[in-house]
Scaffold this motif. Structure first.
Motif, PDB file in Angstrom:
ATOM      1  N   LEU A 269       0.804  -1.218   0.000  1.00  0.00           N
ATOM      2  CA  LEU A 269       0.000   0.000   0.000  1.00  0.00           C
ATOM      3  C   LEU A 269       0.839   1.272   0.000  1.00  0.00           C
ATOM      4  O   LEU A 269       0.484   2.261  -0.649  1.00  0.00           O
ATOM      5  N   LEU A 270       1.955   1.258   0.730  1.00  0.00           N
ATOM      6  CA  LEU A 270       2.736   2.484   0.904  1.00  0.00           C
ATOM      7  C   LEU A 270       3.960   2.567  -0.003  1.00  0.00           C
ATOM      8  O   LEU A 270       4.379   3.670  -0.354  1.00  0.00           O
ATOM      9  N   LEU A 271       4.522   1.392  -0.361  1.00  0.00           N
ATOM     10  CA  LEU A 271       5.751   1.398  -1.146  1.00  0.00           C
ATOM     11  C   LEU A 271       5.569   0.852  -2.556  1.00  0.00           C
ATOM     12  O   LEU A 271       6.483   0.941  -3.374  1.00  0.00           O
ATOM     13  N   GLY A 272       4.414   0.255  -2.822  1.00  0.00           N
ATOM     14  CA  GLY A 272       4.157  -0.283  -4.150  1.00  0.00           C
ATOM     15  C   GLY A 272       4.917  -1.553  -4.468  1.00  0.00           C
ATOM     16  O   GLY A 272       5.075  -1.912  -5.637  1.00  0.00           O
ATOM     17  N   GLU A 273       5.393  -2.283  -3.452  1.00  0.00           N
ATOM     18  CA  GLU A 273       6.085  -3.543  -3.693  1.00  0.00           C
ATOM     19  C   GLU A 273       5.088  -4.623  -4.117  1.00  0.00           C
ATOM     20  O   GLU A 273       3.905  -4.569  -3.782  1.00  0.00           O
ATOM     21  N   GLN A 274       5.589  -5.609  -4.866  1.00  0.00           N
ATOM     22  CA  GLN A 274       4.742  -6.704  -5.325  1.00  0.00           C
ATOM     23  C   GLN A 274       4.591  -7.752  -4.222  1.00  0.00           C
ATOM     24  O   GLN A 274       5.579  -8.216  -3.660  1.00  0.00           O
ATOM     25  N   LEU A 275       3.350  -8.109  -3.911  1.00  0.00           N
ATOM     26  CA  LEU A 275       3.093  -9.101  -2.875  1.00  0.00           C
ATOM     27  C   LEU A 275       3.233 -10.505  -3.435  1.00  0.00           C
ATOM     28  O   LEU A 275       2.659 -10.832  -4.476  1.00  0.00           O
ATOM     29  N   ALA A 276       4.001 -11.342  -2.761  1.00  0.00           N
ATOM     30  CA  ALA A 276       4.210 -12.710  -3.204  1.00  0.00           C
ATOM     31  C   ALA A 276       2.910 -13.501  -3.141  1.00  0.00           C
ATOM     32  O   ALA A 276       2.074 -13.294  -2.257  1.00  0.00           O
ATOM     33  N   THR A 277       2.736 -14.429  -4.063  1.00  0.00           N
ATOM     34  CA  THR A 277       1.506 -15.225  -4.101  1.00  0.00           C
ATOM     35  C   THR A 277       1.387 -16.143  -2.880  1.00  0.00           C
ATOM     36  O   THR A 277       0.286 -16.558  -2.520  1.00  0.00           O
ATOM     37  N   ALA A 278       2.522 -16.455  -2.243  1.00  0.00           N
ATOM     38  CA  ALA A 278       2.486 -17.341  -1.079  1.00  0.00           C
ATOM     39  C   ALA A 278       2.040 -16.617   0.184  1.00  0.00           C
ATOM     40  O   ALA A 278       1.767 -17.256   1.204  1.00  0.00           O
ATOM     41  N   ALA A 279       1.957 -15.291   0.144  1.00  0.00           N
ATOM     42  CA  ALA A 279       1.646 -14.516   1.346  1.00  0.00           C
ATOM     43  C   ALA A 279       0.300 -14.877   1.984  1.00  0.00           C
ATOM     44  O   ALA A 279       0.229 -15.029   3.210  1.00  0.00           O
ATOM     45  N   PRO A 280      -0.800 -15.022   1.216  1.00  0.00           N
ATOM     46  CA  PRO A 280      -2.071 -15.373   1.871  1.00  0.00           C
ATOM     47  C   PRO A 280      -2.011 -16.707   2.613  1.00  0.00           C
ATOM     48  O   PRO A 280      -2.555 -16.832   3.712  1.00  0.00           O
ATOM     49  N   LEU A 281      -1.350 -17.699   2.015  1.00  0.00           N
ATOM     50  CA  LEU A 281      -1.218 -18.993   2.701  1.00  0.00           C
ATOM     51  C   LEU A 281      -0.409 -18.850   3.974  1.00  0.00           C
ATOM     52  O   LEU A 281      -0.739 -19.430   5.017  1.00  0.00           O
ATOM     53  N   ALA A 282       0.677 -18.090   3.897  1.00  0.00           N
ATOM     54  CA  ALA A 282       1.496 -17.870   5.084  1.00  0.00           C
ATOM     55  C   ALA A 282       0.694 -17.139   6.154  1.00  0.00           C
ATOM     56  O   ALA A 282       0.817 -17.433   7.349  1.00  0.00           O
ATOM     57  N   ALA A 283      -0.130 -16.199   5.733  1.00  0.00           N
ATOM     58  CA  ALA A 283      -0.933 -15.430   6.688  1.00  0.00           C
ATOM     59  C   ALA A 283      -1.865 -16.346   7.470  1.00  0.00           C
ATOM     60  O   ALA A 283      -1.967 -16.254   8.693  1.00  0.00           O
ATOM     61  N   VAL A 284      -2.558 -17.240   6.770  1.00  0.00           N
ATOM     62  CA  VAL A 284      -3.491 -18.150   7.440  1.00  0.00           C
ATOM     63  C   VAL A 284      -2.749 -19.061   8.412  1.00  0.00           C
ATOM     64  O   VAL A 284      -3.176 -19.253   9.565  1.00  0.00           O
ATOM     65  N   ALA A 285      -1.619 -19.613   7.984  1.00  0.00           N
ATOM     66  CA  ALA A 285      -0.851 -20.521   8.841  1.00  0.00           C
ATOM     67  C   ALA A 285      -0.341 -19.810  10.088  1.00  0.00           C
ATOM     68  O   ALA A 285      -0.411 -20.345  11.206  1.00  0.00           O
ATOM     69  N   VAL A 286       0.156 -18.598   9.915  1.00  0.00           N
ATOM     70  CA  VAL A 286       0.695 -17.860  11.050  1.00  0.00           C
ATOM     71  C   VAL A 286      -0.403 -17.476  12.032  1.00  0.00           C
ATOM     72  O   VAL A 286      -0.235 -17.588  13.253  1.00  0.00           O
ATOM     73  N   LEU A 287      -1.535 -17.031  11.526  1.00  0.00           N
ATOM     74  CA  LEU A 287      -2.627 -16.663  12.416  1.00  0.00           C
ATOM     75  C   LEU A 287      -3.135 -17.870  13.209  1.00  0.00           C
ATOM     76  O   LEU A 287      -3.526 -17.745  14.367  1.00  0.00           O
ATOM     77  N   LEU A 288      -3.136 -19.044  12.592  1.00  0.00           N
ATOM     78  CA  LEU A 288      -3.506 -20.257  13.326  1.00  0.00           C
ATOM     79  C   LEU A 288      -2.517 -20.535  14.454  1.00  0.00           C
ATOM     80  O   LEU A 288      -2.910 -20.925  15.555  1.00  0.00           O
ATOM     81  N   CYS A 289      -1.242 -20.331  14.173  1.00  0.00           N
ATOM     82  CA  CYS A 289      -0.228 -20.540  15.204  1.00  0.00           C
ATOM     83  C   CYS A 289      -0.413 -19.560  16.354  1.00  0.00           C
ATOM     84  O   CYS A 289      -0.248 -19.927  17.535  1.00  0.00           O
ATOM     85  N   ILE A 290      -0.770 -18.317  16.043  1.00  0.00           N
ATOM     86  CA  ILE A 290      -1.016 -17.327  17.087  1.00  0.00           C
ATOM     87  C   ILE A 290      -2.173 -17.781  17.984  1.00  0.00           C
ATOM     88  O   ILE A 290      -2.097 -17.714  19.209  1.00  0.00           O
ATOM     89  N   ALA A 291      -3.233 -18.281  17.351  1.00  0.00           N
ATOM     90  CA  ALA A 291      -4.396 -18.741  18.123  1.00  0.00           C
ATOM     91  C   ALA A 291      -4.019 -19.865  19.069  1.00  0.00           C
ATOM     92  O   ALA A 291      -4.439 -19.890  20.228  1.00  0.00           O
ATOM     93  N   VAL A 292      -3.195 -20.787  18.605  1.00  0.00           N
ATOM     94  CA  VAL A 292      -2.786 -21.926  19.443  1.00  0.00           C
ATOM     95  C   VAL A 292      -1.928 -21.466  20.608  1.00  0.00           C
ATOM     96  O   VAL A 292      -2.121 -21.885  21.751  1.00  0.00           O
ATOM     97  N   THR A 293      -0.963 -20.581  20.335  1.00  0.00           N
ATOM     98  CA  THR A 293      -0.083 -20.119  21.410  1.00  0.00           C
ATOM     99  C   THR A 293      -0.839 -19.320  22.459  1.00  0.00           C
ATOM    100  O   THR A 293      -0.515 -19.370  23.651  1.00  0.00           O
ATOM    101  N   GLN A 294      -1.867 -18.581  22.047  1.00  0.00           N
ATOM    102  CA  GLN A 294      -2.654 -17.824  23.018  1.00  0.00           C
ATOM    103  C   GLN A 294      -3.429 -18.757  23.950  1.00  0.00           C
ATOM    104  O   GLN A 294      -3.615 -18.453  25.126  1.00  0.00           O
ATOM    105  N   ARG A 295      -3.854 -19.894  23.451  1.00  0.00           N
ATOM    106  CA  ARG A 295      -4.604 -20.846  24.260  1.00  0.00           C
ATOM    107  C   ARG A 295      -3.693 -21.719  25.100  1.00  0.00           C
ATOM    108  O   ARG A 295      -4.123 -22.270  26.120  1.00  0.00           O
ATOM    109  N   ALA A 296      -2.438 -21.846  24.695  1.00  0.00           N
ATOM    110  CA  ALA A 296      -1.534 -22.774  25.369  1.00  0.00           C
ATOM    111  C   ALA A 296      -0.452 -22.066  26.154  1.00  0.00           C
ATOM    112  O   ALA A 296       0.580 -22.650  26.478  1.00  0.00           O
ATOM    113  N   ARG A 297      -0.673 -20.782  26.508  1.00  0.00           N
ATOM    114  CA  ARG A 297       0.371 -20.050  27.236  1.00  0.00           C
ATOM    115  C   ARG A 297       0.619 -20.713  28.582  1.00  0.00           C
ATOM    116  O   ARG A 297      -0.262 -21.293  29.199  1.00  0.00           O
ATOM    117  N   ALA A 298       1.827 -20.520  29.049  1.00  0.00           N
ATOM    118  CA  ALA A 298       2.232 -21.223  30.274  1.00  0.00           C
ATOM    119  C   ALA A 298       1.418 -20.712  31.469  1.00  0.00           C
ATOM    120  O   ALA A 298       1.221 -19.519  31.589  1.00  0.00           O
TER     121      ALA A 298
END
Length: 298
Positions: A269-298
């Motif tokens: 949005l700000l720099l006009g760089e090209q977004l990699a096609t793998a980014a949406p898949l990475a986004a979903v995987a990372v957000l799932l990991c965040i959800a798991v870590t929030q539920r499994a905190r020590a």
């Protein structure tokens, strides 16, 4: 519930508030790399880092003087020095040098390893041991980031990557000590004293760097400088440390798994760089990991 239980298991309201504060910090940090690229339009790397720290220190020092905050106790000076070395000096300098030779998107995904680095430093420093589920989710999130990074760089490690890996280590150490101190004093005072401690050095570096490196003031360049000074360095770290004090270093650090994905969005949005096609898949995987870590905190 005993006092010890309350310290180990924060109240739901405190957890929610801490999560919101840490998330606000992540949002502020996600704009740091694009703002740094803007700032490099007007300043050299050493000038940009030194001047941003000077401006942030003046803001923090003004707040400290306004409310007459006493100096930290002598036993905390070492931890403040670690925060200063890692968060105020090391991370900004190393990432700024890296952004001279690599794209914002690439830097963002490499720095996505910061949550795992911070959790590891915190476990070693505090002796706390997060659950196996927590570590599995954290490692999985880091693996996604690593795979994404290698896919984008063709499997090679560049000089910019070395700067970024160094930035990860010093920042993780600074976050860990800052999160520990934020349990003993307000988070804004932690970063405030770290910034003030670096002010004499940064004044000297600013004077030297500005006389050596070219300065070409532009609207974007000045905007980038103002944001990295006031937005990222002061406001972002203020809410970040308050959030860590409420929900713990390991848990808060996992929220940063979303930071590289937000930075990818800003890079488009700000720099006009090209977004990699793998980014949406990475986004979903990372957000799932965040959800798991929030539920499994020590």
């Amino acid at each position: 519930m005993t006092a010890q239980d309350s310290a180990t298991h924060p109240a739901p309201v405190a957890v929610t508030g801490g999560t919101l504060l840490a998330s606000a910090g992540v949002l502020a940090f996600s704009l740091t790399f694009p703002a740094t690229v803007w700032g490099l339009e007007s300043f050299g790397p050493w000038s940009l880092v030194a001047v941003r720290s000077v401006l942030a220190a003046l803001i923090a020092g003004g707040f400290l003087l306004a409310v007459r905050v006493p100096l930290p106790e002598r036993r905390h000076w070492g931890a403040v020095a670690v925060v200063a070395a890692g968060v105020v000096l090391g991370f900004p300098m190393l990432t700024t040098l890296a952004l001279r030779t690599t794209t914002t998107a690439h830097a963002a995904v490499v720095v996505g390893l910061l949550p795992l680095s911070t959790a590891a430093f915190s476990a070693l420093r505090t002796g706390r041991r997060p659950s196996v589920t927590f570590w599995c989710a954290a490692v999985a999130g880091a693996a996604v980031v690593i795979a994404f990074t290698l896919q984008q760089s063709g499997g090679a490690v560049s000089t910019g990557d070395l700067y970024l890996f160094g930035a990860l280590l010093v920042c993780a150490a600074g976050y860990t000590e800052g999160g520990r101190l934020a349990r003993l004093m307000p988070g804004w005072q932690v970063i405030g004293w770290a910034l003030v401690a670096c002010l004499p050095l940064n004044l000297v570096v600013s004077a030297v760097a500005l006389s050596v490196e070219p300065v070409r003031l532009t609207a974007q360049g000045v905007t980038g400088l103002v944001w990295v000074a006031a937005g990222s360095t002061f406001f972002g770290l203020y809410v970040w440390y308050r959030g860590m004090a409420s929900i713990g270093v390991e848990t808060a650090s996992q929220l940063q798994l979303a930071q590289p994905l937000l930075t990818l969005l800003w890079s488009v949005l700000l720099l006009g760089e090209q977004l990699a096609t793998a980014a949406p898949l990475a986004a979903v995987a990372v957000l799932l990991c965040i959800a798991v870590t929030q539920r499994a905190r020590a």
